[in-house]
Design a protein around this motif. Sequence first.
Motif, PDB file in Angstrom:
ATOM      1  N   LEU A 264       0.804  -1.219   0.000  1.00  0.00           N
ATOM      2  CA  LEU A 264       0.000   0.000   0.000  1.00  0.00           C
ATOM      3  C   LEU A 264       0.840   1.274   0.000  1.00  0.00           C
ATOM      4  O   LEU A 264       0.589   2.161  -0.813  1.00  0.00           O
ATOM      5  CB  LEU A 264      -0.975  -0.037   1.185  1.00  0.00           C
ATOM      6  CG  LEU A 264      -2.193   0.844   1.107  1.00  0.00           C
ATOM      7  CD1 LEU A 264      -2.999   0.573  -0.146  1.00  0.00           C
ATOM      8  CD2 LEU A 264      -3.062   0.637   2.335  1.00  0.00           C
ATOM      9  N   PRO A 265       1.851   1.404   0.863  1.00  0.00           N
ATOM     10  CA  PRO A 265       2.673   2.626   0.789  1.00  0.00           C
ATOM     11  C   PRO A 265       3.418   2.781  -0.537  1.00  0.00           C
ATOM     12  O   PRO A 265       3.516   3.890  -1.067  1.00  0.00           O
ATOM     13  CB  PRO A 265       3.667   2.467   1.946  1.00  0.00           C
ATOM     14  CG  PRO A 265       3.064   1.478   2.859  1.00  0.00           C
ATOM     15  CD  PRO A 265       2.215   0.577   2.013  1.00  0.00           C
ATOM     16  N   ILE A 266       3.912   1.676  -1.087  1.00  0.00           N
ATOM     17  CA  ILE A 266       4.620   1.744  -2.372  1.00  0.00           C
ATOM     18  C   ILE A 266       3.653   2.146  -3.479  1.00  0.00           C
ATOM     19  O   ILE A 266       3.955   3.017  -4.305  1.00  0.00           O
ATOM     20  CB  ILE A 266       5.298   0.390  -2.698  1.00  0.00           C
ATOM     21  CG1 ILE A 266       6.425   0.115  -1.704  1.00  0.00           C
ATOM     22  CG2 ILE A 266       5.812   0.367  -4.133  1.00  0.00           C
ATOM     23  CD1 ILE A 266       6.989  -1.298  -1.790  1.00  0.00           C
ATOM     24  N   ILE A 267       2.474   1.523  -3.495  1.00  0.00           N
ATOM     25  CA  ILE A 267       1.480   1.814  -4.534  1.00  0.00           C
ATOM     26  C   ILE A 267       1.027   3.270  -4.458  1.00  0.00           C
ATOM     27  O   ILE A 267       0.960   3.968  -5.476  1.00  0.00           O
ATOM     28  CB  ILE A 267       0.277   0.853  -4.415  1.00  0.00           C
ATOM     29  CG1 ILE A 267       0.706  -0.569  -4.753  1.00  0.00           C
ATOM     30  CG2 ILE A 267      -0.876   1.296  -5.304  1.00  0.00           C
ATOM     31  CD1 ILE A 267      -0.284  -1.639  -4.326  1.00  0.00           C
ATOM     32  N   ILE A 268       0.727   3.755  -3.261  1.00  0.00           N
ATOM     33  CA  ILE A 268       0.257   5.136  -3.115  1.00  0.00           C
ATOM     34  C   ILE A 268       1.363   6.117  -3.478  1.00  0.00           C
ATOM     35  O   ILE A 268       1.114   7.131  -4.133  1.00  0.00           O
ATOM     36  CB  ILE A 268      -0.301   5.377  -1.693  1.00  0.00           C
ATOM     37  CG1 ILE A 268      -1.604   4.591  -1.535  1.00  0.00           C
ATOM     38  CG2 ILE A 268      -0.526   6.860  -1.434  1.00  0.00           C
ATOM     39  CD1 ILE A 268      -2.185   4.617  -0.151  1.00  0.00           C
ATOM     40  N   GLY A 269       2.594   5.828  -3.090  1.00  0.00           N
ATOM     41  CA  GLY A 269       3.718   6.705  -3.448  1.00  0.00           C
ATOM     42  C   GLY A 269       3.937   6.769  -4.951  1.00  0.00           C
ATOM     43  O   GLY A 269       4.101   7.855  -5.522  1.00  0.00           O
ATOM     44  N   LEU A 270       3.935   5.615  -5.607  1.00  0.00           N
ATOM     45  CA  LEU A 270       4.097   5.593  -7.064  1.00  0.00           C
ATOM     46  C   LEU A 270       2.915   6.243  -7.770  1.00  0.00           C
ATOM     47  O   LEU A 270       3.079   6.930  -8.774  1.00  0.00           O
ATOM     48  CB  LEU A 270       4.269   4.152  -7.556  1.00  0.00           C
ATOM     49  CG  LEU A 270       5.615   3.504  -7.283  1.00  0.00           C
ATOM     50  CD1 LEU A 270       5.588   2.032  -7.701  1.00  0.00           C
ATOM     51  CD2 LEU A 270       6.732   4.239  -7.998  1.00  0.00           C
ATOM     52  N   ALA A 271       1.711   6.044  -7.237  1.00  0.00           N
ATOM     53  CA  ALA A 271       0.523   6.659  -7.838  1.00  0.00           C
ATOM     54  C   ALA A 271       0.591   8.179  -7.736  1.00  0.00           C
ATOM     55  O   ALA A 271       0.223   8.891  -8.678  1.00  0.00           O
ATOM     56  CB  ALA A 271      -0.743   6.131  -7.168  1.00  0.00           C
ATOM     57  N   ALA A 272       1.062   8.685  -6.591  1.00  0.00           N
ATOM     58  CA  ALA A 272       1.203  10.144  -6.441  1.00  0.00           C
ATOM     59  C   ALA A 272       2.226  10.678  -7.436  1.00  0.00           C
ATOM     60  O   ALA A 272       2.019  11.731  -8.049  1.00  0.00           O
ATOM     61  CB  ALA A 272       1.618  10.483  -5.010  1.00  0.00           C
ATOM     62  N   LEU A 273       3.310   9.940  -7.623  1.00  0.00           N
ATOM     63  CA  LEU A 273       4.341  10.345  -8.581  1.00  0.00           C
ATOM     64  C   LEU A 273       3.805  10.335 -10.016  1.00  0.00           C
ATOM     65  O   LEU A 273       3.952  11.319 -10.745  1.00  0.00           O
ATOM     66  CB  LEU A 273       5.554   9.421  -8.471  1.00  0.00           C
ATOM     67  CG  LEU A 273       6.698   9.702  -9.429  1.00  0.00           C
ATOM     68  CD1 LEU A 273       7.369  11.023  -9.087  1.00  0.00           C
ATOM     69  CD2 LEU A 273       7.710   8.579  -9.388  1.00  0.00           C
ATOM     70  N   THR A 274       3.168   9.251 -10.411  1.00  0.00           N
ATOM     71  CA  THR A 274       2.668   9.177 -11.786  1.00  0.00           C
ATOM     72  C   THR A 274       1.514  10.152 -12.020  1.00  0.00           C
ATOM     73  O   THR A 274       1.365  10.664 -13.126  1.00  0.00           O
ATOM     74  CB  THR A 274       2.216   7.750 -12.156  1.00  0.00           C
ATOM     75  OG1 THR A 274       1.195   7.329 -11.253  1.00  0.00           O
ATOM     76  CG2 THR A 274       3.372   6.788 -12.142  1.00  0.00           C
ATOM     77  N   TYR A 275       0.722  10.413 -10.996  1.00  0.00           N
ATOM     78  CA  TYR A 275      -0.353  11.396 -11.152  1.00  0.00           C
ATOM     79  C   TYR A 275       0.234  12.785 -11.408  1.00  0.00           C
ATOM     80  O   TYR A 275      -0.215  13.504 -12.291  1.00  0.00           O
ATOM     81  CB  TYR A 275      -1.244  11.432  -9.911  1.00  0.00           C
ATOM     82  CG  TYR A 275      -2.345  12.464 -10.016  1.00  0.00           C
ATOM     83  CD1 TYR A 275      -3.505  12.197 -10.720  1.00  0.00           C
ATOM     84  CD2 TYR A 275      -2.219  13.720  -9.417  1.00  0.00           C
ATOM     85  CE1 TYR A 275      -4.510  13.132 -10.841  1.00  0.00           C
ATOM     86  CE2 TYR A 275      -3.215  14.667  -9.531  1.00  0.00           C
ATOM     87  CZ  TYR A 275      -4.360  14.366 -10.238  1.00  0.00           C
ATOM     88  OH  TYR A 275      -5.348  15.311 -10.361  1.00  0.00           O
ATOM     89  N   GLY A 276       1.248  13.147 -10.628  1.00  0.00           N
ATOM     90  CA  GLY A 276       1.858  14.470 -10.775  1.00  0.00           C
ATOM     91  C   GLY A 276       2.658  14.637 -12.048  1.00  0.00           C
ATOM     92  O   GLY A 276       2.655  15.694 -12.669  1.00  0.00           O
TER      93      GLY A 276
END
Length: 122
Positions: free
Chosen positions: A75-87
Amino acid sequence: MEGLVYAMAIAGSVGAGTLATGAVSRCLGWLGERSFSIYLLHMPVIQILVQKNGVLRMTGDSALDALITTSALGLPIIIGLAALTYGVIESPFLALRVKYLSEASTVTVRAIGAAASPKIIS
């Protein structure tokens, strides 16, 4: 199992109504903006964790260990990568879409206006 936990969290938030204001509401909104990136990234991250033997074996029960691994590592890895790819990827393309739609509507209005008043060439 994981989906049930998320469904209960969402149902609890919706059911709470006015209690889900402030930080909880902002957090859910932030996650909602990034939900497509989360959707795209969750399976590759879980697959990499499994392939690299990144499963935490804490209880001996494989289902419970999978839930703990997903919660603690995935979950932390997925949310971190999702925030990066979203931005970096999704947000810039969404900004282009707004410009594209406004330009398209202007062109459409001009085209309709031109069709409504044809010029007579003599």
